[in-house]
Scaffold this motif. Structure first.
Motif, PDB file in Angstrom:
ATOM      1  N   ALA A   1     -92.000  65.437 109.305  1.00 28.11           N
ATOM      2  CA  ALA A   1     -92.356  65.411 110.727  1.00 28.11           C
ATOM      3  C   ALA A   1     -93.768  64.879 110.908  1.00 28.11           C
ATOM      4  CB  ALA A   1     -92.224  66.802 111.330  1.00 28.11           C
ATOM      5  N   ARG A   2     -94.704  65.366 110.096  1.00 27.82           N
ATOM      6  CA  ARG A   2     -96.087  64.900 110.222  1.00 27.82           C
ATOM      7  C   ARG A   2     -96.188  63.415 109.891  1.00 27.82           C
ATOM      8  NH1 ARG A   2     -97.073  69.378 107.029  1.00 27.82           N
ATOM      9  NH2 ARG A   2     -98.107  68.139 105.431  1.00 27.82           N
ATOM     10  N   MET A   3     -95.412  62.984 108.885  1.00 21.86           N
ATOM     11  CA  MET A   3     -95.454  61.586 108.496  1.00 21.86           C
ATOM     12  C   MET A   3     -94.873  60.695 109.594  1.00 21.86           C
ATOM     13  SD  MET A   3     -94.120  59.972 104.925  1.00 21.86           S
ATOM     14  CE  MET A   3     -95.072  61.199 104.025  1.00 21.86           C
TER      15      MET A   3
ATOM     16  N   HIS B   1     -83.291  63.922 109.761  1.00 21.97           N
ATOM     17  CA  HIS B   1     -83.735  65.247 109.304  1.00 21.97           C
ATOM     18  C   HIS B   1     -83.317  66.360 110.262  1.00 21.97           C
ATOM     19  CE1 HIS B   1     -86.293  63.276 106.297  1.00 21.97           C
ATOM     20  NE2 HIS B   1     -86.465  64.475 105.759  1.00 21.97           N
ATOM     21  N   GLY B   2     -82.582  66.032 111.309  1.00 25.25           N
ATOM     22  CA  GLY B   2     -82.124  67.082 112.214  1.00 25.25           C
ATOM     23  C   GLY B   2     -82.615  66.955 113.629  1.00 25.25           C
ATOM     24  N   GLY B   3     -83.342  65.890 113.943  1.00 25.34           N
ATOM     25  CA  GLY B   3     -83.773  65.659 115.321  1.00 25.34           C
ATOM     26  C   GLY B   3     -84.698  66.740 115.836  1.00 25.34           C
ATOM     27  N   MET B   4     -84.362  67.298 116.976  1.00 20.53           N
ATOM     28  CA  MET B   4     -85.215  68.288 117.629  1.00 20.53           C
ATOM     29  C   MET B   4     -85.329  69.579 116.827  1.00 20.53           C
ATOM     30  SD  MET B   4     -86.380  66.766 120.218  1.00 20.53           S
ATOM     31  CE  MET B   4     -87.135  68.127 121.108  1.00 20.53           C
ATOM     32  N   GLY B   5     -84.481  69.739 115.819  1.00 26.88           N
ATOM     33  CA  GLY B   5     -84.549  70.938 115.004  1.00 26.88           C
ATOM     34  C   GLY B   5     -85.686  70.926 113.999  1.00 26.88           C
ATOM     35  N   MET B   6     -86.387  69.791 113.867  1.00 33.12           N
ATOM     36  CA  MET B   6     -87.502  69.711 112.917  1.00 33.12           C
ATOM     37  C   MET B   6     -88.700  70.499 113.420  1.00 33.12           C
ATOM     38  SD  MET B   6     -87.531  65.753 111.692  1.00 33.12           S
ATOM     39  CE  MET B   6     -88.805  66.093 110.478  1.00 33.12           C
ATOM     40  N   THR B   7     -89.557  70.888 112.509  1.00 37.11           N
ATOM     41  CA  THR B   7     -90.801  71.553 112.878  1.00 37.11           C
ATOM     42  C   THR B   7     -91.975  70.712 112.395  1.00 37.11           C
ATOM     43  OG1 THR B   7     -90.932  72.824 110.819  1.00 37.11           O
ATOM     44  CG2 THR B   7     -89.709  73.809 112.643  1.00 37.11           C
ATOM     45  N   THR B   8     -93.102  70.840 113.075  1.00 35.43           N
ATOM     46  CA  THR B   8     -94.271  70.030 112.731  1.00 35.43           C
ATOM     47  C   THR B   8     -94.876  70.434 111.397  1.00 35.43           C
ATOM     48  OG1 THR B   8     -95.694  71.541 113.991  1.00 35.43           O
ATOM     49  CG2 THR B   8     -94.847  69.597 115.146  1.00 35.43           C
ATOM     50  N   GLU B   9     -94.445  71.574 110.834  1.00 35.45           N
ATOM     51  CA  GLU B   9     -94.983  72.001 109.547  1.00 35.45           C
ATOM     52  C   GLU B   9     -94.420  71.175 108.380  1.00 35.45           C
ATOM     53  OE1 GLU B   9     -94.009  74.113 111.869  1.00 35.45           O
ATOM     54  OE2 GLU B   9     -95.960  74.979 112.390  1.00 35.45           O
ATOM     55  N   THR B  10     -93.311  70.490 108.595  1.00 40.43           N
ATOM     56  CA  THR B  10     -92.716  69.722 107.504  1.00 40.43           C
ATOM     57  C   THR B  10     -93.475  68.411 107.314  1.00 40.43           C
ATOM     58  OG1 THR B  10     -91.146  68.588 108.954  1.00 40.43           O
ATOM     59  CG2 THR B  10     -90.450  70.689 107.992  1.00 40.43           C
ATOM     60  N   LEU B  11     -93.521  67.966 106.054  1.00 42.46           N
ATOM     61  CA  LEU B  11     -94.219  66.719 105.751  1.00 42.46           C
ATOM     62  C   LEU B  11     -93.545  65.537 106.441  1.00 42.46           C
ATOM     63  CD1 LEU B  11     -96.301  65.031 104.250  1.00 42.46           C
ATOM     64  CD2 LEU B  11     -94.817  65.093 102.230  1.00 42.46           C
TER      65      LEU B  11
ATOM     66  N   ALA C   1     -86.081  58.648 110.759  1.00 41.78           N
ATOM     67  CA  ALA C   1     -86.298  59.768 109.844  1.00 41.78           C
ATOM     68  C   ALA C   1     -86.187  61.097 110.569  1.00 41.78           C
ATOM     69  CB  ALA C   1     -87.664  59.633 109.182  1.00 41.78           C
ATOM     70  N   ILE C   2     -86.730  61.176 111.774  1.00 45.94           N
ATOM     71  CA  ILE C   2     -86.631  62.413 112.553  1.00 45.94           C
ATOM     72  C   ILE C   2     -85.172  62.747 112.833  1.00 45.94           C
ATOM     73  CG2 ILE C   2     -87.078  63.424 114.824  1.00 45.94           C
ATOM     74  CD1 ILE C   2     -89.785  62.012 114.789  1.00 45.94           C
ATOM     75  N   GLN C   3     -84.396  61.741 113.235  1.00 41.88           N
ATOM     76  CA  GLN C   3     -82.992  61.981 113.544  1.00 41.88           C
ATOM     77  C   GLN C   3     -82.209  62.422 112.305  1.00 41.88           C
ATOM     78  OE1 GLN C   3     -81.441  62.051 116.553  1.00 41.88           O
ATOM     79  NE2 GLN C   3     -83.514  61.863 117.346  1.00 41.88           N
TER      80      GLN C   3
ATOM     81  N   VAL D   1     -88.803  56.969 103.783  1.00 46.58           N
ATOM     82  CA  VAL D   1     -87.541  56.611 103.142  1.00 46.58           C
ATOM     83  C   VAL D   1     -87.268  57.540 101.962  1.00 46.58           C
ATOM     84  CG1 VAL D   1     -86.326  54.827 101.819  1.00 46.58           C
ATOM     85  CG2 VAL D   1     -87.595  54.203 103.884  1.00 46.58           C
ATOM     86  N   SER D   2     -88.298  57.804 101.159  1.00 42.29           N
ATOM     87  CA  SER D   2     -88.124  58.671  99.998  1.00 42.29           C
ATOM     88  C   SER D   2     -87.746  60.095 100.414  1.00 42.29           C
ATOM     89  CB  SER D   2     -89.423  58.693  99.180  1.00 42.29           C
ATOM     90  OG  SER D   2     -89.297  59.516  98.049  1.00 42.29           O
ATOM     91  N   LEU D   3     -88.431  60.641 101.413  1.00 38.76           N
ATOM     92  CA  LEU D   3     -88.128  61.994 101.874  1.00 38.76           C
ATOM     93  C   LEU D   3     -86.729  62.076 102.473  1.00 38.76           C
ATOM     94  CD1 LEU D   3     -91.498  62.994 103.582  1.00 38.76           C
ATOM     95  CD2 LEU D   3     -90.536  63.990 101.510  1.00 38.76           C
ATOM     96  N   THR D   4     -86.331  61.023 103.191  1.00 41.29           N
ATOM     97  CA  THR D   4     -85.007  61.035 103.820  1.00 41.29           C
ATOM     98  C   THR D   4     -83.901  60.967 102.779  1.00 41.29           C
ATOM     99  OG1 THR D   4     -85.945  59.931 105.766  1.00 41.29           O
ATOM    100  CG2 THR D   4     -83.551  59.915 105.545  1.00 41.29           C
TER     101      THR D   4
END
Length: 374
Positions: free
Chosen positions: A342-344, A330-340, A326-328, A250-253
């Motif tokens: 995505a990992r969270m 943040h951009g959905g499929m455009g996210m990368t696993t390197e971002t916190l 949160a994934i949606q 929630v905080s990151l979003t």
């Protein structure tokens, strides 16, 4: 404006865990490696030096005599930064399972070493075994009249090195037995693989393994009760971790929507996105209050497995909802696993399968509710 979530339980332990987790979260974790660790990570070494394995072990048994809330505060802080460790299993499940047998000198000695961090006991107590209503239920290893085992141990979390394995078997009479053996001889038989959230796991074929007589801790109904206590602790601590993950997401979003600009305005000005964020926040607040209550009363009056699995069932839904939203956002499929974020999200969704997934919880609750009604 940034949103700073309140901790489940404030205090020095939570503050220390938050600082360590924030430091560890700066790196990225590979999602491809299958090799087991030859040595523990620096973060795990620090956790053992801090005595976190012994937080919930009684002082009389060589631990630090902390409360269940103390341990939950650490787990929640790690969950806020998607730090993947086997701490729930080794600091929560192990003490819950071994505490009833601490009067045995060998068990007390092992608990003391575990609390001091000189050894690390890895429990192999699958929720699918304790919740047999699930279609994922697995067979329990058997010991024959010759003292040799047959069967497999599955889903062993070896993200960090383990010195001993704690698991249940069945003897020739079909009774449960709780055993603990040194890990090294069995690890030579292991098949290693990686999980979606970066944990390194293993399956071990224990067939034809000669079980030492000294490995047996107890048998009978006391083992069943100890295993239930271990599952309860694991499920409730998993809820605390999920609360931390939801708070972090929630905080990151909020930060992302406030800073990301589209069509010349911040994303936070789009009403549809704000509605989705509010849904995340409401789910987090509900999970926060429910988990805090259950943890607070757990030391004085341990909750029944039914109450904890009901909470875990709800938390599984919250974790999936918050993670996917949160994934949606943040951009959905455009996210990368390197971002916190995505990992969270991956850790939050994967955590819903730990210590009782939704199908297991539903099957067990339905079976026991019908039994009570009858």
């Amino acid at each position: 404006m940034a949103w700073i979530p309140s901790p489940l339980f404030s205090g020095d332990l939570h503050d220390t865990a938050t600082r360590l987790a924030a430091h560890l979260a700066q790196g990225t974790r590979s999602f491809a490696t299958k090799a087991p660790p030859s040595e523990g990570t620096q973060g795990w070494a620090q956790m053992r030096e801090l005595g976190w394995q012994g937080v919930w072990i009684a002082e009389a048994d060589g631990g630090f005599g902390g409360s269940f809330a103390d341990l939950a505060s650490i787990i929640e802080a790690l969950g806020r930064h998607a730090v993947v460790t086997p701490l729930i299993a080794r600091a929560g499940v192990v003490p819950a399972v071994l505490a009833p047998f601490a009067a045995q000198p060998k068990v007390r000695a092992l608990l003391e070493e575990h609390a001091a961090g000189s050894i690390s006991i890895c429990p192999v107590l699958s929720s699918s075994r304790e919740l047999p209503g699930s279609s994922n239920a697995q067979a329990t290893p058997q010991v024959g009249a010759d003292g040799r085992l047959s069967g497999q141990l599955r889903g062993i979390d070896l993200s960090e090195p383990a010195s001993h394995l704690l698991f249940a078997i069945q003897n020739t009479r079909g009774d449960d037995q709780l055993v603990m053996v040194e890990a090294l001889p069995l690890l030579a038989r292991a098949r290693h693989y990686s999980s979606n959230d970066g944990r390194r796991c293993a399956d071990i074929d224990v067939s034809d393994f000669a079980l030492p007589e000294s490995a047996v801790i107890s048998d009978g109904e006391s083992v069943r009760q100890a295993l239930t206590a271990g599952l309860s602790a694991g499920a409730l601590l998993s809820c605390a971790e999920a609360v931390g993950a939801a708070a972090g997401l929630v905080s990151l979003t909020i930060d992302y929507l406030n800073t990301r600009v589209q069509f010349g305005v911040a994303l936070s000005t789009f009403q549809a996105l704000r509605h989705r964020l509010v849904e995340m926040y409401v789910a987090y607040e509900n999970a926060f209050g429910m988990t805090r209550h259950l943890v607070l009363v757990h030391d004085a009056n341990p909750q029944s497995l039914k109450e904890i699995l009901t909470a875990k069932l709800y938390m599984n839904q919250v974790s999936r909802q918050v993670g996917e939203t949160a994934i949606q956002l943040h951009g959905g499929m455009g996210m990368t696993t390197e971002t916190l974020a995505a990992r969270m999200a991956v850790r939050a969704i994967s955590g819903a399968f730990d210590w009782g997934d939704s199908a297991q919880c539903l099957d067990w609750l339905a079976a026991h509710t019908m039994a009570e009604a009858a």
